[in-house]
Design an enzyme around this catalytic site. Structure first.
Site, short mmCIF file in Angstrom:
data_model
loop_
_atom_site.label_atom_id
_atom_site.label_comp_id
_atom_site.label_asym_id
_atom_site.label_seq_id
_atom_site.Cartn_x
_atom_site.Cartn_y
_atom_site.Cartn_z
N GLU A 56 -9.07 -7.93 1.23
CA GLU A 56 -7.69 -8.29 1.57
C GLU A 56 -6.91 -7.11 2.13
O GLU A 56 -6.09 -7.25 3.05
CB GLU A 56 -6.97 -8.85 0.34
N LYS B 1 -8.13 -3.70 13.54
CA LYS B 1 -7.46 -4.74 12.74
C LYS B 1 -7.45 -6.08 13.51
O LYS B 1 -7.67 -7.13 12.93
CB LYS B 1 -6.05 -4.30 12.38
N GLY C 14 2.69 12.66 5.70
CA GLY C 14 1.42 12.03 5.31
C GLY C 14 1.16 10.68 5.96
O GLY C 14 0.26 9.96 5.54
#
Ligand code: NAP
Length: 344
Positions: free
Chosen positions: A152, A227, A209
């Site tokens: 997921e 993706k 970051g």
């Protein structure tokens, strides 16, 4: 109540956030879902590996990792030759695979997951590589073994994207999707709108970051493309590799282009799209586009992401994920664990 043995392969930002979330949810897991867990193994790249069937002392192990030490001192049992040996020797019920992504071939994560499934574990990952490069093979293997391969968190972190199409939308025809799937580039474009240069924006994103030391995977659109390929392969059922996605990153967006868009009341976004081509395939792209205020993409700011699905019965079903973090990713992994345990 059963106690699940859990191993982590890859224990960086996501693995550590998942460990903390599991601790926080231990009571709910027990009271609502009827299971407890024990962490019996952690494998890393540079920090070594440790197995202990009676449960690892996680606080001490984290302390060792945070002071850049090895975790090998916590190992109990026969010598471990490599990560595959670690998985085999662990006798675990569940493996969380969170090693770095390989856009090109999904390795070594695919082999980690294959080994865990062969040895009778559920395999759960946030790593996009195995989803794009081995989704069918790993799903079939999991089925044969009576286990689950779940992912997921691979797209939009903890937001329920893959599980949405497993259950709540039966018989729906998914025609395509549009979205903003890469947090880093969305943040960078936003910083450029605040008049930072491209290099200043990248340096800032690295300092907090969000951008990696080598940010090219995000900037050149590879992360968004993998993706798109993952969603096309899994929820639209048409296997695509990142290289099949027409791809342009954000390097071509200049300050003047940002100003021109603003003057017209528009914004630049790195837009991901996939649409069935009417011949059994999918036309998919990742490219910078100007969007109008009427577009749902217009108000997606910072590191947030968004996807809108176009279906035969729900013309525009959208999901926004606001400001994700490794905790959000950890939640997707936890949800997968609960769903794997209760067979959903
Ligand atoms: N960060 C997020 O919010 C996010 C969101 C969605 C998906 N993901 C995906 O989740 C995965 C983990 O991300 P992260 O941010 O946690 O990365 P990270 O902080 O770089 O951690 C990676 C971990 O994998 C270990 N590792 C490296 N090579 C390995 C190997 N060959 N075998 C076993 N372990 C290995 C590293 O160990 P050493 O440090 O000792 O080398 C480290 O513990 C990636 O695939 C990423 O794309 C991350």
């Amino acid at each position: 109540m059963s106690t699940l043995s859990i191993i982590f392969v890859g224990f960086g930002n996501v693995g550590k956030a998942l460990y903390k979330l599991l601790e926080r949810k231990r009571e709910i897991l027990d009271e609502v879902y009827g299971f407890d867990y024990r962490i019996v193994g952690v494998a890393t790249g540079r920090h070594g590996m440790a197995l202990d069937p009676s449960g690892l002392p996680m606080d001490l192990l984290l302390e060792a990792m945070n002071s850049h030490g090895s975790i090998a001192e916590f190992h109990r049992g026969p010598e471990i030759k490599d990560v595959f040996d670690f998985i085999r020797l662990s006798n675990a019920d569940v493996m969380f695979e969170n090693s770095p992504v390989s856009y090109k071939d999904g390795q070594p994560a695919i082999n980690h997951i294959r080994t865990a499934l062969e040895f009778g574990m559920h395999a759960i990952t946030a790593n996009k590589g195995p989803v794009v490069h081995a989704h069918c093979e790993l799903t079939d293997l999991a089925k044969q073994q009576g286990k689950r391969f779940m992912f997921e968190s691979a797209v939009m972190d903890g937001a329920p994207i893959f599980s949405l199409f497993r259950g709540p939308l039966p018989a729906i025809e998914l025609r395509g999707f549009t979205g903003i799937l890469n947090s880093c580039t969305n943040l960078l474009i936003g910083l450029m709108e605040e008049e930072k240069t491209f290099d200043e924006a990248v340096a800032y994103a690295q300092s907090i970051g969000i951008a990696e030391t080598d940010p090219s995977g995000d900037i050149d659109g590879w992360d968004a493309a993998i993706k798109v390929a993952a969603l096309s392969s899994v929820v639209m059922g048409v296997p695509l590799k990142p290289a099949d996605v027409e791809r342009e990153g954000i390097r071509s967006i200049t300050p003047q282009m940002i100003l021109d868009a603003r003057a017209a009341g528009e914004r630049w976004k790195l837009v991901c799209t996939a649409r069935r081509d009417g011949k059994g395939g999918i036309k998919a792209s990742v490219k910078p586009q100007r969007v109008r205020p009427t577009s749902p993409l217009f108000s997606i700011n910072g590191t947030s992401s968004f996807v809108q699905f176009e279906t035969d019965v729900l013309p525009g079903l959208g999901i926004v994920e606001g400001d994700p973090s490794p905790d959000t990713t950890a939640y997707g992994l936890l949800a997968d664990l609960i769903n794997a345990v209760r067979g959903q």
